[in-house]
Design a protein around this motif. Structure first.
Motif, PDB file in Angstrom:
ATOM      1  N   PHE A 118     -39.847  10.287  23.280  1.00 23.18           N
ATOM      2  CA  PHE A 118     -39.174  10.359  21.987  1.00 23.18           C
ATOM      3  C   PHE A 118     -38.783  11.816  21.742  1.00 23.18           C
ATOM      4  N   CYS A 119     -37.509  12.050  21.536  1.00 19.49           N
ATOM      5  CA  CYS A 119     -37.053  13.404  21.222  1.00 19.49           C
ATOM      6  C   CYS A 119     -36.617  13.459  19.763  1.00 19.49           C
ATOM      7  N   THR A 120     -37.189  14.371  19.023  1.00 13.28           N
ATOM      8  CA  THR A 120     -36.805  14.561  17.627  1.00 13.28           C
ATOM      9  C   THR A 120     -36.401  16.019  17.418  1.00 13.28           C
ATOM     10  N   ARG A 121     -35.948  16.307  16.226  1.00 14.38           N
ATOM     11  CA  ARG A 121     -35.400  17.642  15.991  1.00 14.38           C
ATOM     12  C   ARG A 121     -36.329  18.545  15.212  1.00 14.38           C
ATOM     13  N   THR A 122     -37.316  17.962  14.525  1.00  8.61           N
ATOM     14  CA  THR A 122     -38.180  18.780  13.679  1.00  8.61           C
ATOM     15  C   THR A 122     -39.649  18.412  13.876  1.00  8.61           C
ATOM     16  N   HIS A 123     -40.495  19.310  13.427  1.00  3.28           N
ATOM     17  CA  HIS A 123     -41.947  19.110  13.472  1.00  3.28           C
ATOM     18  C   HIS A 123     -42.337  17.875  12.663  1.00  3.28           C
ATOM     19  N   SER A 124     -41.740  17.715  11.493  1.00  2.47           N
ATOM     20  CA  SER A 124     -42.091  16.584  10.625  1.00  2.47           C
ATOM     21  C   SER A 124     -41.705  15.255  11.257  1.00  2.47           C
ATOM     22  N   GLN A 125     -40.625  15.227  12.036  1.00  2.00           N
ATOM     23  CA  GLN A 125     -40.215  13.984  12.684  1.00  2.00           C
ATOM     24  C   GLN A 125     -41.186  13.593  13.804  1.00  2.00           C
ATOM     25  N   ILE A 126     -41.739  14.599  14.492  1.00  2.40           N
ATOM     26  CA  ILE A 126     -42.761  14.307  15.505  1.00  2.40           C
ATOM     27  C   ILE A 126     -43.964  13.644  14.832  1.00  2.40           C
ATOM     28  N   SER A 127     -44.404  14.205  13.716  1.00  2.24           N
ATOM     29  CA  SER A 127     -45.537  13.629  12.980  1.00  2.24           C
ATOM     30  C   SER A 127     -45.214  12.222  12.498  1.00  2.24           C
ATOM     31  N   GLN A 128     -43.964  12.010  12.083  1.00  4.93           N
ATOM     32  CA  GLN A 128     -43.572  10.693  11.592  1.00  4.93           C
ATOM     33  C   GLN A 128     -43.669   9.635  12.692  1.00  4.93           C
ATOM     34  N   ILE A 129     -43.189   9.957  13.899  1.00  4.59           N
ATOM     35  CA  ILE A 129     -43.253   9.002  15.012  1.00  4.59           C
ATOM     36  C   ILE A 129     -44.706   8.665  15.336  1.00  4.59           C
ATOM     37  N   ILE A 130     -45.568   9.685  15.362  1.00  4.39           N
ATOM     38  CA  ILE A 130     -46.993   9.455  15.659  1.00  4.39           C
ATOM     39  C   ILE A 130     -47.614   8.547  14.612  1.00  4.39           C
ATOM     40  N   ASN A 131     -47.336   8.821  13.348  1.00  2.00           N
ATOM     41  CA  ASN A 131     -47.914   8.008  12.277  1.00  2.00           C
ATOM     42  C   ASN A 131     -47.409   6.567  12.327  1.00  2.00           C
ATOM     43  N   GLU A 132     -46.145   6.384  12.731  1.00  2.00           N
ATOM     44  CA  GLU A 132     -45.624   5.020  12.863  1.00  2.00           C
ATOM     45  C   GLU A 132     -46.341   4.278  13.993  1.00  2.00           C
ATOM     46  N   ILE A 133     -46.599   4.965  15.096  1.00  2.00           N
ATOM     47  CA  ILE A 133     -47.327   4.339  16.206  1.00  2.00           C
ATOM     48  C   ILE A 133     -48.727   3.943  15.765  1.00  2.00           C
ATOM     49  N   LYS A 134     -49.374   4.809  14.985  1.00  2.00           N
ATOM     50  CA  LYS A 134     -50.730   4.522  14.505  1.00  2.00           C
ATOM     51  C   LYS A 134     -50.777   3.256  13.646  1.00  2.00           C
ATOM     52  N   VAL A 141     -55.441  11.964  25.524  1.00  2.00           N
ATOM     53  CA  VAL A 141     -54.903  10.668  25.954  1.00  2.00           C
ATOM     54  C   VAL A 141     -55.852   9.517  25.607  1.00  2.00           C
ATOM     55  N   ASP A 142     -57.063   9.842  25.171  1.00  2.00           N
ATOM     56  CA  ASP A 142     -58.047   8.805  24.875  1.00  2.00           C
ATOM     57  C   ASP A 142     -57.661   7.980  23.649  1.00  2.00           C
ATOM     58  N   LYS A 143     -57.029   8.628  22.665  1.00  2.00           N
ATOM     59  CA  LYS A 143     -56.574   7.927  21.458  1.00  2.00           C
ATOM     60  C   LYS A 143     -55.353   8.651  20.910  1.00  2.00           C
ATOM     61  N   VAL A 144     -54.689   8.009  19.968  1.00  2.00           N
ATOM     62  CA  VAL A 144     -53.472   8.598  19.404  1.00  2.00           C
ATOM     63  C   VAL A 144     -53.852   9.666  18.386  1.00  2.00           C
ATOM     64  N   HIS A 145     -53.442  10.906  18.667  1.00  2.00           N
ATOM     65  CA  HIS A 145     -53.702  12.027  17.759  1.00  2.00           C
ATOM     66  C   HIS A 145     -52.371  12.536  17.210  1.00  2.00           C
ATOM     67  N   ASP A 146     -52.374  12.956  15.939  1.00  2.00           N
ATOM     68  CA  ASP A 146     -51.205  13.674  15.451  1.00  2.00           C
ATOM     69  C   ASP A 146     -51.362  15.162  15.769  1.00  2.00           C
ATOM     70  N   ILE A 147     -50.364  15.941  15.450  1.00  2.00           N
ATOM     71  CA  ILE A 147     -50.345  17.352  15.832  1.00  2.00           C
ATOM     72  C   ILE A 147     -51.527  18.107  15.225  1.00  2.00           C
ATOM     73  N   GLU A 148     -51.791  17.852  13.954  1.00  2.00           N
ATOM     74  CA  GLU A 148     -52.875  18.562  13.275  1.00  2.00           C
ATOM     75  C   GLU A 148     -54.225  18.216  13.901  1.00  2.00           C
ATOM     76  N   GLU A 149     -54.400  16.957  14.286  1.00  2.00           N
ATOM     77  CA  GLU A 149     -55.669  16.534  14.898  1.00  2.00           C
ATOM     78  C   GLU A 149     -55.887  17.210  16.248  1.00  2.00           C
ATOM     79  N   ILE A 150     -54.808  17.373  17.020  1.00  2.00           N
ATOM     80  CA  ILE A 150     -54.939  18.081  18.302  1.00  2.00           C
ATOM     81  C   ILE A 150     -55.285  19.544  18.054  1.00  2.00           C
ATOM     82  N   GLY A 151     -54.655  20.143  17.031  1.00  2.00           N
ATOM     83  CA  GLY A 151     -54.975  21.527  16.681  1.00  2.00           C
ATOM     84  C   GLY A 151     -56.430  21.691  16.271  1.00  2.00           C
ATOM     85  N   ASN A 152     -56.924  20.754  15.456  1.00  2.00           N
ATOM     86  CA  ASN A 152     -58.329  20.803  15.038  1.00  2.00           C
ATOM     87  C   ASN A 152     -59.270  20.572  16.215  1.00  2.00           C
ATOM     88  N   LEU A 153     -58.881  19.659  17.107  1.00  2.00           N
ATOM     89  CA  LEU A 153     -59.689  19.385  18.294  1.00  2.00           C
ATOM     90  C   LEU A 153     -59.795  20.632  19.171  1.00  2.00           C
TER      91      LEU A 153
END
Length: 802
Positions: free
Chosen positions: A201-217, A280-292
């Protein structure tokens, strides 16, 4: 009876089509059907328009993942049948089972390599006269050959053997990853083999990346697939001295320097393996990967990149398309002005040319005698290109016939190469050398060590040549551009005679077809989806070499009921035609009439809601607001109705946040003046009360005298396609920007808004046909000015009061 009551009280899980988390609307179902059909029929291109607010991201995710997981399951079942995996767990004979296990793993390793890979391995083993048949041995031998003692700045690239060596290394590394579990008793390798099929999935902004992840979740697929978002180092770096650097370029520089010297304790291979597995173990959003990454004290940037190999879904910014060689399925969410791939300017500045020249020359002087003949030649050719380009610019600046006034010149690429005598240079080989010799890193290391040595000697800082590593990438990318078809673009010379400004040579891509074709040859399918895909005639030119049976097109209607949207065109007011072209827009009577329309619209929009006014440019916004402030009576009434906000170019204050707070927190009406194509016209959701009325003033045509616009228009005129000329391109550029702004207001099925288009040119049938289709069917023209406008506004908003 009691059992019946209990059973009805139990929560029944209802399965919806395509794993949708709730019952999809018909327009969503239509879109998912079309996307799934496109992939199932193995069509190459999908062009889909789904209006903003129709849930296209969720529809895209569900349809693609339904196709992906369904196909994946079928192939796994086939694999299980063929390999008889259950026999591994037969405990009747442990030794026999282990031997069988080894054979299975070995078989899996070789089955994952294609016939060319195996022949390459076999050929290399014969040439080395080795009796060993272990693939691991080949990798170790290749690595030993590379680990020789040499000066770190010496270029050891061998152009004749490099292709073969890289191919062997890639094969053996692949084999190593597949065979690492042999004999260990750990069967996890079955789940960890590198993906031969991925969704990007290619998006143009940081917020769109988060949106795709949240939709998958939100979907049932979240537990079935691995998802890896790829972003920049900011937010993922955990190094104490680097993580707080706000300048991305500087952060990249510092990180690369540490990585090249293996001095980053957080980027250890074993550590990044740990965080890679977690990602890869579970679906993480950007902030969760940063916290991890922060909690584990492991680099999230390199960890996420390592996880890419095992991801089912990769989500990244669209401009990373050059990495598409890894991709199998490309789902591209685009904004309307990014319809054409790689349509951009690439520039190289005169100052940077001089910096590169001096340091290349020093490198040659120190190491020239120790380089192989071919490497010496390639390095001299790079220096030659740099010197000639520098001399070419200086000659242009020193021409006595030139008036010392900044200007731009356009040249054909071949004319530049002939005039500079560079047409004989093999730029393809030169770029290959640049990449495979790791020249950027080595030259950067040489320069930095030279600077450090000069400083230790106490030499004057004026004699120390400093630079940014991005300069090296400028040269590399410019050489790459010169390796392309010279007819695909033009060179633009920006000549500046001012002391504080630099001259530059820019490359303008006119024909991205070659790039797109190269991409399409390496992937299964490419899906373009946007809320404002129209007008899309450029696609017909881009895809003219693609069989039309391989292209799927679909336009959705909007999800909202028809009574939730009202489109009004105001071509004139009080017998004065609205014409906001540059030569006419300063007309005072016209601006007075516009002030009255804004006031009337504001007075008849719900009191606690927002009104958005889009103007053509920052310059005209300021001019109109200055005029409005002089109209004391109108300004006073407008301020009584709503608090006034305006978008500024520097954005020192978050005006959208202040505007939103006034409406959502303070429950007071507000009006926001902003610019079509500005920061608030893209990626901002003016949902619900934030935009009940949107007024669009004029058409946002680009500057027709801009040199890149003129060259693009000339290019399309010369193509001989009567259905799409230069003026069509110019008009489409305007309409894409306009459509993007209009789409900000309606964000969900219960939303509603009135859009008012102010300019007589909106009557033009050609302009009307380039508006989104869902708007075309719901728009009307105001005939009697003030009276009709008042009546239409009151009737529209009265429906929602009732």
């Amino acid at each position: 009876m009691e059992k019946t009551q209990k059973s009805t009280q139990q929560k029944i899980k209802v399965e919806h089509p395509y794993g949708f988390p709730f019952k999809p609307y018909q327009v969503q179902l239509d879109l998912m059907d079309k996307i799934f059909e496109t992939l199932s029929k193995n069509q190459k291109i999908g062009l889909f328009e789904s209006p903003t607010g129709t849930g296209k991201s969720l529809s895209l995710v569900c349809s693609i993942l339904t196709w992906y997981t369904g196909k994946q399951k079928t192939e796994e079942q086939k694999s299980q049948t063929n390999s008889d995996w259950l026999s591994m767990f037969d405990t009747t004979d442990t030794n026999q089972a282990m031997n069988h296990n080894k054979q299975i793993f070995k078989k899996r390793v070789y089955s994952s390599l294609n016939s060319n890979d195996i022949r390459e391995i076999q050929s290399n083993l014969k040439q080395s006269k080795s009796k060993c048949t272990n693939i691991q041995y080949l990798l170790e031998r290749q690595q030993m050959n590379l680990q020789t003692n040499r000066d770190e700045h010496i270029i050891s690239y061998d152009s004749d053997q490099e292709d073969k060596k890289v191919k062997l290394k890639n094969i053996t590394q692949k084999a190593k990853s597949l065979s690492s579990g042999v004999g260990s008793g750990n069967f996890s390798i079955l789940k960890q083999s590198a993906k031969d099929r991925q969704i990007i999935f290619c998006t143009r902004t940081h917020s769109q990346i988060s949106q795709i992840i949240n939709e998958i979740k939100r979907t049932e697929f979240a537990d079935q697939i691995s998802v890896v978002p790829i972003i920049s180092r900011r937010g993922l770096c955990v190094h104490e001295k680097l993580k707080d650097i706000t300048n991305s370029a500087l952060l990249n520089e510092k990180c690369q320097d540490l990585t090249e010297k293996s001095n980053c304790e957080y980027n250890d291979q074993k550590l990044t393996d740990i965080i890679s597995d977690s990602i890869v173990d579970k679906v993480h959003d950007i902030e969760e990967i940063g916290n991890l990454a922060s909690s584990l004290k492991i680099c999230g940037y390199f960890g996420s990149r390592k996880a890419m190999a095992e991801a089912d879904v990769i989500i990244r910014y669209w401009f990373s398309m050059k990495l598409i060689t890894q991709w199998r399925l490309f789902a591209h969410q685009i904004q309307s002005k990014y319809l054409i791939v790689h349509q951009k300017l690439l520039a190289i500045k005169s100052k940077n040319i001089q910096v590169i020249y001096s340091n290349y020359d020093n490198l040659l002087a120190k190491y020239g005698s120790r380089l192989s003949p071919k490497n010496h030649k390639y390095l001299k050719d790079i220096v030659k290109v740099v010197v000639i380009l520098n001399n070419f610019l200086q000659k242009k600046l020193n021409n006595p016939n030139e008036i010392e006034q900044d200007k731009q010149e356009v040249m054909n690429v071949m004319d530049l190469l002939i005039e500079t005598d560079l047409y004989q240079v093999d730029f393809v080989k030169l770029y290959e050398f640049f990449e495979k010799s790791d020249l950027v890193r080595k030259l950067n290391g040489f320069i930095q060590s030279s600077i450090k040595l000069d400083q230790e000697k106490g030499q004057s800082k004026q004699n120390i040549q400093t630079f940014n590593k991005s300069v090296l990438y400028e040269i590399r990318d410019f050489i790459r551009i010169l390796s392309h078809n010279p007819n695909d673009g033009k060179m633009i010379l920006n000549l500046s005679f001012k002391q504080n400004q630099q001259s530059s040579i820019q490359y303008l891509c006119l024909n991205p077809t070659t790039t797109l074709k190269r991409i399409l040859d390496q992937i299964k399918a490419m899906i373009f989806i946007s809320g404002t895909l129209e007008p899309s005639q450029e696609f017909n030119l881009l895809l003219k070499y693609v069989d039309q049976d391989q292209i799927s097109r679909f336009n959705c209607d909007h999800i909202i009921p028809k009574q939730h949207f009202q489109g009004l065109i105001i071509p004139n007011y009080k017998n004065i035609a609205f014409d906001f072209r540059h030569s006419q827009r300063s007309n005072q009577q016209q601006m007075t009439n516009l002030c009255e329309i804004i006031l009337l619209s504001s007075q008849n929009t719900p009191k606690q809601a927002g009104v958005i006014v889009f103007l053509q440019s920052y310059g005209y916004k300021q001019q109109f607001l200055n005029y409005l402030k002089q109209k004391d009576d109108i300004m006073t009434q407008l301020q009584e109705e709503r608090k006034i906000f305006e978008e500024s170019q520097d954005q020192k204050i978050d005006v959208f946040q202040e505007y939103s707070r006034e409406i959502t927190k303070n429950k007071r009406g507000a009006i926001l003046f902003c610019v079509i194509g500005g920061k608030l016209s893209e990626g901002i959701n003016f949902s619900d009360d934030l935009a009940r009325t949107v007024i669009v003033v004029g058409l946002p045509y680009a500057n027709s005298q801009s040199i890149d616009i003129k060259e693009k228009m000339r290019y399309f005129d010369l193509q001989g396609d009567q259905s799409f000329k230069g003026n069509d391109y110019y008009e489409n550029l305007c309409m894409k920007t306009l459509n993007q702004s209009i789409g900000r207001a309606i964000r969900h099925i219960n939303d509603y808004a009135c859009i008012i288009l102010v300019d007589q040119r909106f009557q033009n049938r050609n302009i009307m046909n380039k508006l989104p289709r869902w708007i075309q069917s719901r728009i009307k023209e105001i005939k009697q000015s003030e009276q009709d406008l008042l009546q239409d506004l009151q009737q529209f908003f009265k429906y929602f009061e009732e």
